[in-house]
Design an enzyme around this catalytic site. Structure first.
Site, short mmCIF file in Angstrom:
data_model
loop_
_atom_site.label_atom_id
_atom_site.label_comp_id
_atom_site.label_asym_id
_atom_site.label_seq_id
_atom_site.Cartn_x
_atom_site.Cartn_y
_atom_site.Cartn_z
N ASP A 266 -80.50 -32.83 -60.24
CA ASP A 266 -79.28 -32.07 -59.95
C ASP A 266 -78.32 -32.94 -59.14
O ASP A 266 -78.70 -33.97 -58.56
CB ASP A 266 -79.67 -30.82 -59.17
CG ASP A 266 -78.47 -30.00 -58.74
OD1 ASP A 266 -77.59 -29.75 -59.58
OD2 ASP A 266 -78.40 -29.64 -57.55
N ASP B 18 -75.04 -31.48 -57.04
CA ASP B 18 -74.46 -30.87 -55.83
C ASP B 18 -75.52 -30.24 -54.93
O ASP B 18 -76.35 -29.45 -55.38
CB ASP B 18 -73.42 -29.82 -56.22
CG ASP B 18 -72.25 -30.46 -56.93
OD1 ASP B 18 -71.53 -31.24 -56.28
OD2 ASP B 18 -72.06 -30.20 -58.14
N ASN C 212 -82.01 -28.19 -55.86
CA ASN C 212 -82.03 -27.36 -54.66
C ASN C 212 -81.93 -25.87 -54.96
O ASN C 212 -82.13 -25.05 -54.07
CB ASN C 212 -80.87 -27.74 -53.73
CG ASN C 212 -79.52 -27.34 -54.31
OD1 ASN C 212 -79.13 -27.85 -55.38
ND2 ASN C 212 -78.81 -26.45 -53.65
#
Length: 265
Positions: free
Chosen positions: A101, A103, A212
């Site tokens: 990922d 961001d 996240n």
């Protein structure tokens, strides 16, 4: 298009009210990762994720078959005409695939000026150019270089390419990411942008996702290495601390056994 629809992020608790989510499995994994470290083993721009307790589609490890149909907001999403990833290049033969990922995993971006920004990326929205200020997570360079040595690496973000692609150009100076996937490659499922790993075209027992947001990998939680959301803590060492774990994981025949042990310690 509103500027807050360009980047898909979790909420920064320093700027917004903290959103409580059910993440028991992720918390267990994060605790286990911290224990391993101590033993030296180790939407939208601001997107509020919905209910994580949904049934994922059945998994399919055979890359010769189309992925399963996925219910999408009351309808059935059609399977893709082809898989999301191209054929594995020669230098990556035999390597497992790590989906990473962007961001709050590798960087944090903001439309508000940041004095110590690593990058400032211009993004055009409805004819107006906006400046996006990007902070790199500590040890991201070391992490990416090591991941590139050990795995076939894929950037997969729910943000739009007009923002994420130039950020990836600046971030990945070594050509670690062999492919980049953006919001249009996600499945919009019950209000969340989900990264359906069965659509990649890789054997699922050789795929890991580093993210996240539990909503991103809700279809395949058994393939996930969760990380804590990062905003601006320059003392953070999570990416560095993950490197020994991934060195071990790269040697495993099947990722499930090691990831299962991780989340059950």
């Amino acid at each position: 298009m509103d500027s807050t629809s360009i980047i898909t992020q979790v909420t920064n608790p320093k700027e917004e009210e903290i959103i409580s989510c059910s993440q028991d499995k992720v918390s267990q994994c994060n605790i286990s990762l911290k224990k391993q470290r101590n033993r030296n083993i180790f939407s939208s721009l601001f997107c509020c994720f919905g209910n994580y307790n949904v049934e994922p589609p059945s998994s399919n490890n055979n890359t010769g078959l189309l992925p399963p149909l996925v219910e999408e907001n009351g309808g059935i999403q059609k399977p893709p005409a082809k898989y999301l990833l191209p054929e594995v290049i020669v230098s990556d033969y035999g390597k497992k695939c790590v989906v990473i990922d962007l961001d709050e995993t590798l960087v944090h971006s903001s439309f508000k000026p940041i004095s110590n920004a690593d990058f400032i990326v211009p993004v055009e929205i409805d004819g107006t150019v906006h400046q996006v200020y990007v902070l790199k997570r500590p040890y991201v360079d070391e992490f990416l270089q090591k991941m590139g040595e050990l795995f076939e690496c894929v950037l997969f973000t729910a943000s739009l390419a007009k923002y994420a692609d130039p950020v990836a150009d600046l971030l990945d100076q070594w050509g670690v990411f062999k492919a980049r996937l953006f919001r249009e490659s996600c499945v919009f499922h019950r209000g969340n942008y989900v990264k359906d790993l069965s659509r990649l075209g890789r054997e699922l027992n050789k795929v890991i996702i580093v993210d996240n947001s539990p909503a991103s990998y809700i279809f395949h939680p058994e393939n996930a290495v969760p990380v804590q959301s990062w905003f601006d803590d320059m003392t953070d060492t999570e990416l560095r601390d993950l490197i020994p774990f991934f060195e071990g994981l790269s040697q495993e025949e099947d990722v499930y056994s090691m990831l299962h042990n991780l989340c059950n310690r």
